[in-house]
Design a protein around this motif. Structure first.
Motif, PDB file in Angstrom:
ATOM      1  N   MET A 250      38.435  62.950 -30.278  1.00  0.00           N
ATOM      2  CA  MET A 250      37.656  61.464 -30.486  1.00  0.00           C
ATOM      3  C   MET A 250      36.985  61.612 -28.869  1.00  0.00           C
ATOM      4  O   MET A 250      37.852  61.766 -27.560  1.00  0.00           O
ATOM      5  N   PHE A 251      35.611  60.754 -28.855  1.00  0.00           N
ATOM      6  CA  PHE A 251      34.971  61.173 -27.262  1.00  0.00           C
ATOM      7  C   PHE A 251      35.388  63.048 -26.594  1.00  0.00           C
ATOM      8  O   PHE A 251      36.024  62.965 -25.242  1.00  0.00           O
ATOM      9  N   GLY A 252      34.956  63.659 -27.443  1.00  0.00           N
ATOM     10  CA  GLY A 252      35.286  64.805 -27.211  1.00  0.00           C
ATOM     11  C   GLY A 252      36.608  65.746 -27.507  1.00  0.00           C
ATOM     12  O   GLY A 252      36.999  66.909 -26.691  1.00  0.00           O
ATOM     13  N   GLU A 253      37.648  64.554 -27.755  1.00  0.00           N
ATOM     14  CA  GLU A 253      39.258  65.126 -27.679  1.00  0.00           C
ATOM     15  C   GLU A 253      39.639  65.293 -28.752  1.00  0.00           C
ATOM     16  O   GLU A 253      39.195  64.082 -29.837  1.00  0.00           O
TER      17      GLU A 253
END
Length: 77
Positions: free
Chosen positions: A1-4
């Motif tokens: 999510m959001f790159g994580e």
């Protein structure tokens, strides 16, 4: 999510014979046999209808239900 990466702590369950178009009476009938969760978050529907369902969950099933405000965050235990 959001790159994580975010750990998934959910269970995917097949719920046969359940319609996303059920009315409040049908939803309550379906939930009566379910184990009571710690908290139920109502995140779909118009605010007034969600508030009415929240009140019925409390009154008829004794469940804690919440209609979160837009953008509200929930801390998970």
């Amino acid at each position: 999510m959001f790159g994580e990466y975010v750990p998934v702590r959910a269970e995917v369950v097949d719920v046969p014979h359940f319609s996303a178009h059920a009315d409040a009476d049908q939803v309550l009938d379906w939930l009566r046999d379910a184990p009571a969760p710690h908290t139920t978050y109502l995140v779909h529907g118009e605010e007034g209808a969600s508030a009415a369902l929240r009140d019925r969950l409390d009154r008829e099933l004794g469940w804690t239900a919440v209609v979160p405000k837009p953008g509200e965050a929930v801390l998970v235990r």
